[in-house]
Design an enzyme around this catalytic site. Structure first.
Site, PDB file in Angstrom:
ATOM      1  N   ASP A 124       0.812  -1.214   0.000  1.00 39.22           N
ATOM      2  CA  ASP A 124       0.000   0.000   0.000  1.00 39.22           C
ATOM      3  C   ASP A 124       0.849   1.268   0.000  1.00 39.22           C
ATOM      4  O   ASP A 124       0.362   2.335  -0.384  1.00 39.22           O
ATOM      5  CB  ASP A 124      -0.914   0.033   1.235  1.00 39.22           C
ATOM      6  N   ASP A 170       0.500 -17.081  14.795  1.00 38.39           N
ATOM      7  CA  ASP A 170       0.567 -16.746  16.217  1.00 38.39           C
ATOM      8  C   ASP A 170      -0.727 -17.076  16.952  1.00 38.39           C
ATOM      9  O   ASP A 170      -0.930 -16.634  18.069  1.00 38.39           O
ATOM     10  CB  ASP A 170       0.921 -15.266  16.412  1.00 38.39           C
ATOM     11  N   ILE A 180      -9.888  -6.441  12.557  1.00 41.36           N
ATOM     12  CA  ILE A 180      -8.718  -6.231  13.402  1.00 41.36           C
ATOM     13  C   ILE A 180      -7.656  -5.477  12.608  1.00 41.36           C
ATOM     14  O   ILE A 180      -7.289  -5.885  11.513  1.00 41.36           O
ATOM     15  CB  ILE A 180      -8.158  -7.585  13.881  1.00 41.36           C
ATOM     16  N   GLU A 199      -2.625  -6.958   6.751  1.00 39.52           N
ATOM     17  CA  GLU A 199      -2.381  -6.563   5.365  1.00 39.52           C
ATOM     18  C   GLU A 199      -3.665  -6.290   4.600  1.00 39.52           C
ATOM     19  O   GLU A 199      -3.637  -5.643   3.540  1.00 39.52           O
ATOM     20  CB  GLU A 199      -1.560  -7.653   4.659  1.00 39.52           C
ATOM     21  N   HIS A 218       0.890   3.491  18.889  1.00 38.91           N
ATOM     22  CA  HIS A 218       0.100   2.776  19.893  1.00 38.91           C
ATOM     23  C   HIS A 218       0.655   1.365  20.117  1.00 38.91           C
ATOM     24  O   HIS A 218       0.872   0.944  21.251  1.00 38.91           O
ATOM     25  CB  HIS A 218      -1.359   2.708  19.442  1.00 38.91           C
ATOM     26  N   GLU A 219       0.893   0.642  19.020  1.00 41.14           N
ATOM     27  CA  GLU A 219       1.362  -0.738  19.154  1.00 41.14           C
ATOM     28  C   GLU A 219       2.737  -0.813  19.802  1.00 41.14           C
ATOM     29  O   GLU A 219       3.008  -1.699  20.615  1.00 41.14           O
ATOM     30  CB  GLU A 219       1.387  -1.413  17.788  1.00 41.14           C
ATOM     31  N   ASP A 430       4.222  -1.595  60.501  1.00 36.36           N
ATOM     32  CA  ASP A 430       4.648  -1.513  59.099  1.00 36.36           C
ATOM     33  C   ASP A 430       3.486  -1.738  58.139  1.00 36.36           C
ATOM     34  O   ASP A 430       3.369  -1.060  57.112  1.00 36.36           O
ATOM     35  CB  ASP A 430       5.734  -2.557  58.806  1.00 36.36           C
TER      36      ASP A 430
END
Length: 470
Positions: A124, A170, A180, A199, A218-219, A430
């Site tokens: 792209d 994965d 996603i 992709e 972000h990732e 404590d």
């Protein structure tokens, strides 16, 4: 390692929908809401009865309220217009509210020089544009930390950037265009730190399609160990939206979070090795800074670490405080839980933080004097909440205060001397926590005292680390 997704959901929402609606559209929205809450807020759908209560039960309403609170919506407990719109908004797929068992321990890189490699390129964009977008995304984080990122073209990199579609090895298959966007893994060996981009999306350098730079920032935040922020201005806020990349800046919350893990750019010293700095669990002289229950777990705080002990189970795990709460300081000095509210209060010096559902509340820390302490009280040594009386006991030097959690005010007649009302317990406590079987457990140095608050006496003396089988 934490598996993270970004979802881009294109459906639109309309109307406020009561949970007991019988129309097809409303039921579809309720079913969608269930799936959303299951994924991001831990709704256990299998526990919902297969009746109309499935759509009106308190469990789902509570989860809707939890979601609305975290994402800054009006808390109604209903699938109203704004809630459905938020559910359909572009977002990352990591749960917004974690159950602790799902959290990795200490998810940070133990070095400042980190390599990355771009495994393959999307058609792209020009290769040069991909290189630039990824390089600039890493630079966003290196600008505010001592981390340095280097791109390599061959060999094993710490972070692998991959463009893939569908099933790609994965166990977390992509779902085609519009679903996603990407996912990443927290710091670690093997697949740890890797960032995968779907992709089937149309990747761009601008506002059209999906902006690669913004998604990568972000990732990479996740690849470095950050979770989500409840600050809508933060790049780590769960939902994705395009902003002008020419004026893009990390929010103050993003910066606080990443610097709590790695420090600021001036801190170029080597990160401490946890094998050397972690206190020895079975050291006979071990003491704790604070102890509290959190649900069926017990948290033991010491310096920048905490141990997690699940009730009735022998296994114990140690973690960095910053791995669970990146914006909180180390050296927590007192802590207590109000389980019915899913709240934990953490204290250091003259400040305290409120944790709800294991997530820090915004607008904290606040002053301990908001509880009603006199000005001469500068810190809390220990604190414990007793659900039978709905009172919290605060211990300071040789005195203690009692706080009414319902009326939000101190009880009259306090402070009182610890030695006068807690027979056998000395000053300078404590830590302390409450056990559901009627006991307080007081910690003083390496010793621990089991105290029956009904009989008002010590029933057992133990080592502080006896909970760990030492």
């Amino acid at each position: 390692m934490k598996f993270l997704l970004i979802l881009l959901l294109q459906a639109t929402a309309s109307g406020a929908l009561p949970l007991n609606s019988s129309t097809s559209l409303e039921k579809n929205n309720v079913l969608f809401g269930e799936r959303y809450l299951e994924k991001f807020y831990g709704l256990e759908i299998n526990k919902l009865p297969v009746t109309k209560m499935k759509y009106s039960g308190n469990l789902m309403k509570e989860k809707i309220q939890e979601m609305q609170h975290f994402l800054g919506l009006k808390v109604t407990g209903q699938l109203d217009t704004s809630t459905l719109e938020m559910m359909h908004a572009p977002r990352c797929g990591v749960p917004d509210v974690h159950h602790f068992r799902e959290m990795p321990g200490g998810p940070v890189w133990r070095k400042h020089y980190i390599t990355y490699r771009i495994n393959n390129y999307t058609p792209d964009m020009n290769r040069e544009d991909v290189d630039y977008a990824i390089r600039k995304a890493f630079q966003v984080w290196s600008n505010v930390t001592p981390l340095k990122f280097s791109k390599i073209n061959t060999g094993m990199a710490d972070i692998l950037v991959v463009f893939a579609r569908g099933a790609h090895g994965d166990f977390h298959a992509f779902d085609g265009k519009g679903g996603i966007l990407a996912h990443a893994f927290g710091p670690g060996s093997g697949i740890g730190g890797d960032a995968h981009f779907d992709e089937d999306e149309f990747w761009t350098t601008h506002s059209g399609g999906t902006n690669l730079f913004l998604t990568a920032v972000h990732e990479i935040g996740h690849s470095l160990g950050l979770g989500h922020s409840s600050d809508p201005k933060a790049v780590m806020f769960p939902t994705y939206k395009y902003v002008d990349i020419n004026t893009f800046r990390l929010s103050a919350d993003d910066i606080r979070g990443i610097q709590s893990l790695y420090g600021d750019p001036k801190e170029n010293q080597r990160l401490p090795n946890p094998d050397n700095s972690e206190p020895a669990l079975c050291d006979p002289n071990l003491s704790f800074d604070a102890v509290t229950t959190v649900g069926n777990k017990i948290f033991f705080f010491k310096d920048r670490f905490f141990w997690l002990k699940v009730s009735e189970r022998p296994k114990t795990s140690v973690n960095l405080i910053s791995s669970l709460w990146p914006t909180l300081p180390s050296g927590i000095e007192a802590a207590y839980e109000i389980e019915a509210r899913n709240q934990v209060f953490l204290f250091k010096d003259d400040k305290y933080w409120l944790i709800s559902n294991l997530r820090p509340e915004p607008n904290y820390p606040k002053s301990i004097h908001s509880f009603g302490f006199p000005n001469f009280v500068k810190k809390i040594d220990a604190a414990v909440f007793n659900p039978r009386f709905y009172r919290t006991y605060f211990f300071v030097d040789n005195q203690y205060w009692r706080y009414d959690e319902r009326r939000q005010m101190m009880d009259p007649g306090y402070p009182k001397l610890i030695t006068k009302n807690f027979q056998g317990i000395g000053p300078k406590i404590d830590a302390v926590f409450y056990s559901k079987n009627k006991y307080y457990y007081f910690f003083q140095g390496s010793n621990q005292f089991e105290y029956d608050f009904l009989l008002q006496r010590i029933t057992k003396t133990l080592k502080s680390n006896s909970w760990f089988g030492c």
